[in-house]
Structures are given as structure tokens and as C-alpha cells.
Write a protein that holds these residues in place. Structure first.
Motif, PDB file in Angstrom:
ATOM      1  N   TYR A 338      -8.305  -1.450   1.099  1.00  8.98           N
ATOM      2  CA  TYR A 338      -6.981  -1.673   0.876  1.00  8.98           C
ATOM      3  C   TYR A 338      -6.188  -0.889  -0.146  1.00  8.98           C
ATOM      4  CZ  TYR A 338      -8.686  -6.293   2.861  1.00  8.98           C
ATOM      5  OH  TYR A 338      -9.163  -7.470   3.759  1.00  8.98           O
ATOM      6  N   GLY A 339      -7.209   0.055  -0.140  1.00  9.15           N
ATOM      7  CA  GLY A 339      -5.645   0.952  -0.850  1.00  9.15           C
ATOM      8  C   GLY A 339      -4.519   1.844  -0.498  1.00  9.15           C
ATOM      9  N   THR A 340      -3.961   1.197  -0.014  1.00  9.37           N
ATOM     10  CA  THR A 340      -2.678   1.513  -0.086  1.00  9.37           C
ATOM     11  C   THR A 340      -1.147   0.185  -0.685  1.00  9.37           C
ATOM     12  OG1 THR A 340      -0.637   0.926   1.998  1.00  9.37           O
ATOM     13  CG2 THR A 340      -3.021  -0.064   1.752  1.00  9.37           C
ATOM     14  N   VAL A 341      -0.632   1.190  -1.355  1.00 11.64           N
ATOM     15  CA  VAL A 341       0.499   0.223  -2.484  1.00 11.64           C
ATOM     16  C   VAL A 341       2.147  -0.016  -1.982  1.00 11.64           C
ATOM     17  CG1 VAL A 341       1.864   2.605  -2.879  1.00 11.64           C
ATOM     18  CG2 VAL A 341       1.668   0.604  -4.657  1.00 11.64           C
ATOM     19  N   ASP A 342       1.639   0.797   0.047  1.00 14.04           N
ATOM     20  CA  ASP A 342       3.253   0.284   0.201  1.00 14.04           C
ATOM     21  C   ASP A 342       3.319  -0.799   1.856  1.00 14.04           C
ATOM     22  OD1 ASP A 342       1.918   2.129   1.791  1.00 14.04           O
ATOM     23  OD2 ASP A 342       3.828   3.415   1.470  1.00 14.04           O
ATOM     24  N   ALA A 343       2.024  -1.130   1.829  1.00 13.61           N
ATOM     25  CA  ALA A 343       2.053  -2.163   3.699  1.00 13.61           C
ATOM     26  C   ALA A 343       2.100  -2.801   3.362  1.00 13.61           C
ATOM     27  CB  ALA A 343       0.443  -1.688   3.885  1.00 13.61           C
ATOM     28  N   THR A 344       1.952  -4.132   2.145  1.00 14.81           N
ATOM     29  CA  THR A 344       2.312  -5.045   1.517  1.00 14.81           C
ATOM     30  C   THR A 344       3.416  -5.142   1.753  1.00 14.81           C
ATOM     31  OG1 THR A 344       0.397  -5.471   0.293  1.00 14.81           O
ATOM     32  CG2 THR A 344       1.957  -7.109  -0.386  1.00 14.81           C
ATOM     33  N   PRO A 345       4.479  -4.381   0.727  1.00 11.83           N
ATOM     34  CA  PRO A 345       5.790  -4.797   1.180  1.00 11.83           C
ATOM     35  C   PRO A 345       7.106  -4.899   2.171  1.00 11.83           C
ATOM     36  CG  PRO A 345       5.944  -2.756   0.158  1.00 11.83           C
ATOM     37  CD  PRO A 345       3.917  -3.820  -0.477  1.00 11.83           C
ATOM     38  N   LEU A 346       6.334  -3.748   3.027  1.00 12.83           N
ATOM     39  CA  LEU A 346       6.771  -2.981   4.437  1.00 12.83           C
ATOM     40  C   LEU A 346       5.870  -4.203   5.664  1.00 12.83           C
ATOM     41  CD1 LEU A 346       5.901   0.679   4.696  1.00 12.83           C
ATOM     42  CD2 LEU A 346       7.812  -0.345   4.530  1.00 12.83           C
ATOM     43  N   TRP A 347       4.921  -5.137   5.276  1.00 12.96           N
ATOM     44  CA  TRP A 347       4.716  -6.917   5.964  1.00 12.96           C
ATOM     45  C   TRP A 347       5.575  -7.054   5.901  1.00 12.96           C
ATOM     46  CZ3 TRP A 347       3.582 -11.405   6.058  1.00 12.96           C
ATOM     47  CH2 TRP A 347       3.579 -11.868   6.734  1.00 12.96           C
ATOM     48  N   VAL A 348       6.405  -7.522   4.707  1.00 11.69           N
ATOM     49  CA  VAL A 348       7.360  -8.352   4.434  1.00 11.69           C
ATOM     50  C   VAL A 348       8.485  -8.338   5.284  1.00 11.69           C
ATOM     51  CG1 VAL A 348       8.324  -9.828   2.677  1.00 11.69           C
ATOM     52  CG2 VAL A 348       6.387  -8.849   2.194  1.00 11.69           C
ATOM     53  N   ASP A 394      -6.727   5.396  -8.144  1.00 11.77           N
ATOM     54  CA  ASP A 394      -8.223   5.304  -7.435  1.00 11.77           C
ATOM     55  C   ASP A 394      -9.224   4.699  -8.404  1.00 11.77           C
ATOM     56  OD1 ASP A 394     -10.113   5.050  -5.906  1.00 11.77           O
ATOM     57  OD2 ASP A 394     -10.065   7.664  -6.002  1.00 11.77           O
ATOM     58  N   GLU A 395      -9.477   3.591  -8.653  1.00 11.53           N
ATOM     59  CA  GLU A 395     -10.690   2.832  -9.700  1.00 11.53           C
ATOM     60  C   GLU A 395     -11.286   3.280  -9.999  1.00 11.53           C
ATOM     61  OE1 GLU A 395     -10.166  -1.464 -10.863  1.00 11.53           O
ATOM     62  OE2 GLU A 395      -8.604  -1.793 -10.298  1.00 11.53           O
ATOM     63  N   LEU A 396     -12.083   4.039  -8.343  1.00  9.88           N
ATOM     64  CA  LEU A 396     -13.535   4.073  -8.654  1.00  9.88           C
ATOM     65  C   LEU A 396     -13.661   5.631  -8.377  1.00  9.88           C
ATOM     66  CD1 LEU A 396     -14.907   1.584  -6.475  1.00  9.88           C
ATOM     67  CD2 LEU A 396     -14.713   1.653  -8.989  1.00  9.88           C
ATOM     68  N   GLY A 397     -12.550   6.188  -8.235  1.00  8.96           N
ATOM     69  CA  GLY A 397     -12.480   8.085  -8.169  1.00  8.96           C
ATOM     70  C   GLY A 397     -12.714   8.162  -6.364  1.00  8.96           C
ATOM     71  N   THR A 398     -13.055   7.197  -5.471  1.00  8.77           N
ATOM     72  CA  THR A 398     -14.130   7.776  -3.889  1.00  8.77           C
ATOM     73  C   THR A 398     -12.803   7.239  -2.335  1.00  8.77           C
ATOM     74  OG1 THR A 398     -15.239   5.549  -4.052  1.00  8.77           O
ATOM     75  CG2 THR A 398     -16.692   7.703  -5.079  1.00  8.77           C
ATOM     76  N   GLY A 399     -11.843   6.638  -3.685  1.00  7.07           N
ATOM     77  CA  GLY A 399     -10.759   6.324  -2.938  1.00  7.07           C
ATOM     78  C   GLY A 399     -10.203   7.532  -2.468  1.00  7.07           C
ATOM     79  N   LEU A 400      -8.898   6.957  -2.330  1.00  5.70           N
ATOM     80  CA  LEU A 400      -7.956   7.988  -1.571  1.00  5.70           C
ATOM     81  C   LEU A 400      -6.869   8.113  -3.050  1.00  5.70           C
ATOM     82  CD1 LEU A 400      -6.427   6.799   0.777  1.00  5.70           C
ATOM     83  CD2 LEU A 400      -7.071   8.318   1.246  1.00  5.70           C
ATOM     84  N   ALA A 401      -6.882   9.647  -3.142  1.00 12.43           N
ATOM     85  CA  ALA A 401      -6.426  10.027  -4.659  1.00 12.43           C
ATOM     86  C   ALA A 401      -4.669   8.742  -4.691  1.00 12.43           C
ATOM     87  CB  ALA A 401      -6.056  11.157  -4.969  1.00 12.43           C
ATOM     88  N   ASN A 402      -3.884   8.951  -4.169  1.00 13.42           N
ATOM     89  CA  ASN A 402      -2.785   8.769  -3.502  1.00 13.42           C
ATOM     90  C   ASN A 402      -2.635   7.720  -2.661  1.00 13.42           C
ATOM     91  OD1 ASN A 402      -1.223  10.264  -5.348  1.00 13.42           O
ATOM     92  ND2 ASN A 402      -1.713  12.311  -4.218  1.00 13.42           N
ATOM     93  N   GLN A 403      -1.897   6.884  -2.823  1.00 12.10           N
ATOM     94  CA  GLN A 403      -1.983   5.795  -1.183  1.00 12.10           C
ATOM     95  C   GLN A 403      -0.434   4.813  -1.406  1.00 12.10           C
ATOM     96  OE1 GLN A 403      -4.240   2.614  -3.815  1.00 12.10           O
ATOM     97  NE2 GLN A 403      -5.725   3.728  -3.881  1.00 12.10           N
ATOM     98  N   GLY A 404       1.100   5.693  -1.229  1.00  9.38           N
ATOM     99  CA  GLY A 404       1.719   5.787  -0.311  1.00  9.38           C
ATOM    100  C   GLY A 404       2.058   6.577   0.664  1.00  9.38           C
ATOM    101  N   TRP A 405       2.581   7.054   1.468  1.00  9.53           N
ATOM    102  CA  TRP A 405       2.400   7.029   2.966  1.00  9.53           C
ATOM    103  C   TRP A 405       2.009   8.768   2.459  1.00  9.53           C
ATOM    104  CZ3 TRP A 405       4.592  11.286   6.235  1.00  9.53           C
ATOM    105  CH2 TRP A 405       6.049  12.114   5.271  1.00  9.53           C
ATOM    106  N   LYS A 406       2.318   9.658   1.867  1.00  4.94           N
ATOM    107  CA  LYS A 406       2.083  11.012   1.335  1.00  4.94           C
ATOM    108  C   LYS A 406       0.786  10.803   0.682  1.00  4.94           C
ATOM    109  CE  LYS A 406       6.398  13.106   1.164  1.00  4.94           C
ATOM    110  NZ  LYS A 406       7.143  13.848   0.833  1.00  4.94           N
ATOM    111  N   ASP A 407      -0.041  10.875   1.409  1.00  6.36           N
ATOM    112  CA  ASP A 407      -1.823  10.448   0.582  1.00  6.36           C
ATOM    113  C   ASP A 407      -2.256  11.087   0.900  1.00  6.36           C
ATOM    114  OD1 ASP A 407      -1.907   9.954   3.025  1.00  6.36           O
ATOM    115  OD2 ASP A 407      -3.648   8.515   3.612  1.00  6.36           O
TER     116      ASP A 407
END
Length: 689
Positions: A338-348, A394-407
Motif C-alpha cells: 500500500y506504499g502510495t500517497v496519491d492512489a487514494t485521492p486519485l481513486w476518488v 517509508d517507516e520500515l526502510g524496506t519499501g519505496l522511499a518515495n511514494q508519489g508517481w515519481k517513486d
């Protein structure tokens, strides 16, 4: 040293969830087992080699390319069995056809010699079971699965869920000790009497998260396009053909269809990518948008889970068969991430736009509870520190460091160089959130649900906070920075992100004009589209993934925003750049390409690891067409406003095959903005002027 394999010069044929990649001569596989060549099903490569010889020698390619959806054709010279004289007299055509779970390769030997040509055709096939992430990282293929002889061929298991069956009618079949399957045919061709043989690989998958849709035909109708710029119909034809091959369904939502993000690496459900592609294709109908919305809502977050970045109301980032691990990068993503910050508003935003384009009211209403949870996420978990902005870390350091479309890890940089420190609040995400709040309020009001006033007030407050916090200035004047860093400082790089703010309502008309002017300055407009980062930034490089390269979908989003904001000349300049680039890529716009200025290179420079076809790159063609038509539908309100930008970004254009409210829509726009509309939906058509 392990290097990501390059794709730019490979021949590809896809039909999700299956794809085949080869060298330009049709040969599959490298001697060292590295490279992206192969046949894949989902996230598993099932065949890493398919090498053809004629009379003991490899034929020589003279032409190759796409031959329609899911097809690639190579024309080869068989000089090992050629006749005397300088003219080639024996040739072989290699046609590869991909369907879901099936690859068929047909070989046709023909000749123009006085006497028949006898030849031994051989194909050496190497079974495989390498996961996609290992291939993408540049690692060598693992040990080949053990192939077993079967009727007219062989069979093997690529992994616990994926099985392959090879059939080759009429061929001699042998299995070597190293697992290589060898096919051979003794054939004779005569002038006017070519000979054909074929082999087929069928793949079954008992456990992958995605599968072929139950309905084979696309949800949209073919487009009939006439345009003054002849590049446009060709681009649209290729785009729609490619989009048809990217259709997928999820096992957890088998009745719905969405678009895979792209081949080969992202051949699955991606929240952001699938949403943007469906949104761009709304002029073709709402069925794909509805399927995408429902599929993503099925796995909408319900709990707090740091390991997957799941949060209540959040829309996922991606779904995979298994954990995704990138050796050397320290990144390990769970199968549902679920490491994305923009998919939720874009879904709306997609739900709102689909409703306006005529998605049936009962289907919209069924998704309103999911929309309310998505809106709540924006104000609660999306704003982790309570400052009123959506941010990520990225809380755990093993996910995406950046979580917009430029990830990518280096996408958020200071203008003078150096990476910004998170939590990061991206500029464009605040625009998406503003648009989502206003859109959500409109849906709540329309369906008699409470909360509309709350979300309009929330959006207005966000716009004021954004105005106070995100703007900065350089020697050319004011502009929004790409982000706020952990200390709430404006990250001052000039980027394409600010173009996504256009049309979201978060900027005033004066601010939109300022942004529009910055986007078409030579430091941003390459002549082939919009650079992701200004050439004046220390981190700029024309082949940096998110730091100077051009992404077609990014440019298309900005073209749409410019047109909506009334900046027709700026929209036209960027749209023309996409058309120019498309010519250099045989009308198949890749995921991205180099940001070199047009005129300084012989053609648009490929980004060598770019995916193609890519859903939002292909959909960009429809988005740019929509911008030129100036359509603003409101089917629930019974109207269609048509206000094409002048000058037109595409010149004169006439289109049939669009859909509004489930009914046909045809539009003709002249270069001067004159407009004719034929809408069968029950709406009042209001044309500007």
C-alpha cells in the motif's frame, strides 16, 4: 556486476498476462542467461531461450516489428540454403502470436529457386522458472526446470503454480541433459509453394493474482479519426491496440477489468497507474473505470499494518504473486503493498469523473462507502503529523522511499543538489487531494449523503495552506516547489509535478498562468514533451528516470490541465512534442524517454530500460485528444459543454467512436475552434460561442 537489462531494441508481443520478448531478429535468449528476453506469464519467466537455425546456421533478419495486437513478425534470410547469385532466394518468416496463456510461433520457409529447397529447421528452447524481480535486477537465470517428454513436445513446471506444455506437431523432439528442448523439422519448399511449421507453448497458473478477463473484447469501440495532423490517427490506432493487450482481471475480483501498468516489469494491478489510465480513457466509455474502481475497492485498506503500509481507507499501490525483492537496492515489498500517497485521492477523482461521463448511478452509489473511507484517510492517516498536508515516509526502510508517481529514490531533490529528507509532502498530491475533496463533496450532495460541506471547507483550507507553504522563487519569479521536506521547507527544484496542479482547483487563475509559463520554458519543454526536472537543476540528466527524462503520461496530464485552464498555446506546444516523439518510437510511446532537446539529437533518445507497451503512455494519446476536443460532461446534470482550446493542440480533428452515458458521441473541431457535436445521450449540448 548485475545490471538491469535493457529493453529499447527488443521485439515484444503481449496479451496480458502473457508476454514474449526477443532480440530484433526474433531470437530469444542470451548465452549467459541474462537479459529480459523470454516468455513470461504473470511474474514468472517460463521460457528463456528459443533459438532458430536453418541448415545449421542462424538466419539473418532484414525486417521486424509489431504485426497487430499480440503479434510480432520477423523476416529473415536463409542464406545457408540459398541459391547461387546475389539475390536472396530463400527466406523465412517468423510470426510470434501471444494470447493469454499461449504463445505460438509459426515458421514459413519460401524460395524463388528453380529447384526445391530442402532444409532442416531447428529450434532450441530453454525452459525457465525465474521470478520477474530477479530478471529485472540483472541476475542470471537460475537452474532450468526439468523438462519431460510429452505428446508432440515436452512439459515442465516453472514454479509451484505455473506449468508449461510445449507442442510441435510433426517435429522431432529431444530433451538434452541440461534441460534444453530441441525441435527439428525436415522441410522442402518450392517456388510458389512455401512450407509452414509451428510450435506452441501453453501456460497454466493456479495461483497468480491476475488473470485474463472473461471477455476477450475491449470495453471500448474502435475510433474513427480524421485529422489535419496525420500523426494523430496512427498514434491512436497503436495506442488502442496496445491498451487492448494490457487488459487484466484480478482473481479476487474476476468480473471486473483493469489495465496492467506495463510490460514487462509492471504486468499487474497498480493503483496509481491503473487509475490514471482509466481516467484518461473516459471519453471511450466508463466500463473500464468502473472495473478499476471496484477492483481496487475490494482490497481497500482496513487496518494499520506497517509491514504492508496498509491503513484504513487507503488504496493499494501494487499486487504481486509473491514478495518483490530487488537485490542491491534493499527493497522488499510484500505481495499486496500500500506504499502510495496519491492512489487514494486519485481513486476518488476517477469515481467522480466516471459519474460525470455517465457511469450508471447504481454502480456509483455502491462505491460511495469506499469513497467516504478514502476521504477520511486523507484527513487522518494521509496527514500523519496533522499539519493539513498529505505526506509519506517509508517507516520500515524496506519499501519505496518515495511514494508519489515519481517513486525512485532520488526523485525529490533540492535545486542545488542533494536529496530531501522525509516525511515528504508532494505538491501535486495536495492538488489531487483538493480535487478529490471537492469531487467527493459533489457526489455526497448528489446522492443525499452528509459531509459535502465538510469536504468543501477542508479543500478551501488546503488551498490556503498550500498557497502559504509551497511557493518559492528564483531569478525568473515565483513557482511552487516540488515538495515540503521533514522540516516543512520548500524543496525548490522546478519539476513537472507542478503541472499536475492545473485544473485541480488548488491554484488561482493567476497562479495557473504563472505555472503554465514556467512549464513551456526551454528548460522544461524538450520539444519532445515535458521534462520531469528543469535543466537548471543540479540533479538534471536527460536519462535520469525522474530527474530529466520525459514521461508521456506526465506530459499528457499537463496538456489536459493547460487546456482546462485556458492555456491553449502552451498545451499545443507540449502536445506537438508528444506527436513528434511518437514517430520516433513507431507510434508506440514507451514508459519514458530521454529529455534531450529536439534538434540536438537525431531522434528522441530511448530510455533503454523503459517498459512498452505502458498503459498510461498509450492512454496519453486519448488524453491529448480529449484536451483538444474540450469536452466537459455532466450526464447526471443533463448537459455536455464543449469548449475546445484555440488554437487547437492538434489542428482540425474529427472523431467517431467516443461514448457518453453509454451512447455514441461524435465530435468535429476545426483549427479555428468551430465545433460540431453528435451526441445520442440525453444531454443538452452547449458549444462555446
Amino acid at each position: 556486476m548485475e545490471l538491469q537489462p535493457l529493453l529499447h531494441d527488443l521485439l515484444v508481443a503481449v496479451c496480458a498476462p502473457t508476454q514474449a520478448w526477443s532480440d530484433a531478429d526474433g531470437q530469444i535468449g542470451l548465452a549467459d542467461g541474462r537479459g529480459a528476453q523470454g516468455v513470461y506469464h504473470g511474474d514468472v519467466r517460463v521460457l528463456s531461450g528459443a533459438r532458430l537455425t536453418v541448415g545449421g546456421a542462424a538466419p539473418e533478419a532484414v525486417a521486424s516489428g509489431a504485426d497487430g495486437p499480440g503479434r510480432a513478425r520477423t523476416v529473415l534470410l536463409a542464406r545457408s540454403v540459398d541459391g547461387p547469385g546475389p539475390d536472396p532466394t530463400a527466406r523465412l518468416e517468423r510470426l510470434r502470436e501471444v494470447a493469454p496463456g499461449r504463445v505460438t510461433e509459426s515458421l514459413t520457409l519460401s524460395c524463388s529457386t528453380a529447384d526445391p529447397v530442402a532444409a532442416r529447421l531447428e529450434v532450441a528452447l530453454r525452459p525457465d522458472g525465474t521470478p520477474m524481480d530477479r530478471i529485472k535486477s540483472g541476475a542470471a537465470a537460475g537452474a532450468a526446470p526439468v523438462a519431460e517428454p510429452a505428446a508432440d513436445g515436452a512439459r515442465w513446471r516453472a514454479d509451484a503454480d505455473v506449468a508449461a506444455v510445449l507442442t510441435a506437431p510433426g517435429a522431432e523432439v529431444a530433451v538434452d541433459a541440461d534441460g534444453t528442448v530441441r525441435l527439428a523439422w525436415e522441410v522442402t519448399a518450392a517456388s510458389g509453394a512455401p512450407v509452414d511449421v509451428a510450435w506452441t507453448l501453453a501456460v497454466t497458473d493456479a495461483g497468480g493474482p491476475v488473470t485474463a478477463p472473461r471477455r476477450a473484447e475491449p470495453e471500448w469501440s474502435p475510433l474513427e479519426v480524421e485529422a489535419a495532423d496525420r500523426r494523430l490517427p496512427a498514434l491512436l490506432d497503436q495506442a488502442l491496440a496496445d491498451l487492448g493487450t494490457l487488459r487484466l482481471s484480478a482473481r479476487f475480483a474476476p468480473d471486473d477489468v483493469f489495465l496492467a501498468a506495463g510490460a514487462p516489469w509492471f504486468f499487474t494491478l497498480f493503483g496509481r497507474d491503473s487509475i490514471w489510465a482509466a481516467r484518461m480513457l473516459l471519453p471511450l466509455g466508463t466500463e473500464l473505470a468502473a472495473g478499476t474502481l471496484r477492483t481496487l475497492a475490494t482490497l481497500q485498506g482496513t487496518k494499520l499494518e506497517p509491514a504492508t503500509a496498509e491503513q484504513p481507507g487507503k488504496i493499494l499501490h501494487e499486487v504481486r504473486r509473491a514478495e518483490l525483492s530487488m537485490p542491491g537496492e534493499g527493497m522488499v515489498l510484500p505481495p499486496v503493498y500500500y506504499g502510495t500517497v496519491d492512489a487514494t485521492p486519485l481513486w476518488v477523482c476517477l469515481l467522480h469523473d466516471a459519474w460525470r461521463w455517465g457511469m450508471p448511478a447504481d454502480e456509483v452509489e455502491a462505491l460511495l462507502p469506499a469513497m467516504e473511507r478514502a476521504l477520511a484517510w486523507m484527513a487522518d492517516h494521509g496527514d500523519s503529523d496533522g499539519d493539513g498536508f498529505l505526506e509519506y515516509v517509508d517507516e520500515l526502510g524496506t519499501g519505496l522511499a518515495n511514494q508519489g508517481w515519481k517513486d525512485s529514490g532520488d526523485s525529490v531533490q533540492w535545486r542545488a543538489g542533494g536529496l530531501a529528507t522525509g516525511p515528504i509532502a508532494l505538491a501535486e498530491v495536495q492538488g489531487y487531494a483538493h480535487e478529490a475533496a471537492v469531487a467527493g463533496a459533489a457526489l455526497l450532495d448528489a446522492f443525499g449523503r452528509p459531509g459535502g460541506d465538510r469536504w468543501r471547507a477542508w479543500a478551501a483550507a488546503l488551498a490556503e495552506r498550500f498557497r502559504a507553504a509551497f511557493w518559492t522563487a528564483d531569478e525568473r519569479g515565483a513557482y511552487p516547489g516540488i515538495a515540503l521536506d521533514a522540516d516543512k521547507r520548500v524543496v525548490d527544484t522546478v519539476t513537472s509535478n507542478i503541472g499536475h496542479l492545473l485544473g485541480t482547483g488548488i491554484l488561482s487563475a493567476e497562479e495557473e498562468a504563472t505555472v503554465a509559463a514556467r512549464l513551456v520554458d526551454p528548460d522544461m519543454d524538450s520539444g519532445y514533451g515535458l521534462r520531469t526536472m528543469s535543466t537548471g537543476s543540479a540533479g538534471y540528466w536527460p536519462l535520469r528516470y525522474h530527474g530529466g527524462a520525459v514521461w508521456p503520461h506526465d506530459t499528457a496530464i499537463v496538456v489536459q490541465g493547460l487546456a482546462r485552464a485556458g492555456h491553449a498555446r502552451e498545451a499545443a506546444a507540449l502536445a506537438e512534442g508528444l506527436l513528434a516523439a511518437a514517430q520516433d518510437f513507431d507510434q508506440r510511446l514507451p514508459e519514458l524517454y530521454g529529455g534531450d532537446a529536439r534538434g540536438t539529437v537525431p531522434r528522441a533518445v530511448p530510455y533503454p530500460a523503459a517498459c512498452r507497451p505502458q498503459a498510461w503512455s498509450a492512454a496519453a494519446a486519448v488524453s491529448v485528444l480529449g484536451a483538444a476536443l474540450g469536452l466537459d460532461p455532466d450526464v447526471p446534470g443533463g448537459r455536455l459543454d464543449v469548449a475546445p482550446p484555440v488554437p487547437s493542440p492538434l489542428g482540425a480533428v474529427s472523431v467517431r467512436g467516443l461514448r457518453l452515458g453509454g451512447r455514441p458521441l461524435a465530435v468535429r473541431v476545426g483549427a479555428d475552434g468551430s465545433t460540431d457535436v453528435d451526441a445520442e445521450a440525453d444531454v443538452e449540448v452547449r458549444v462555446r460561442g
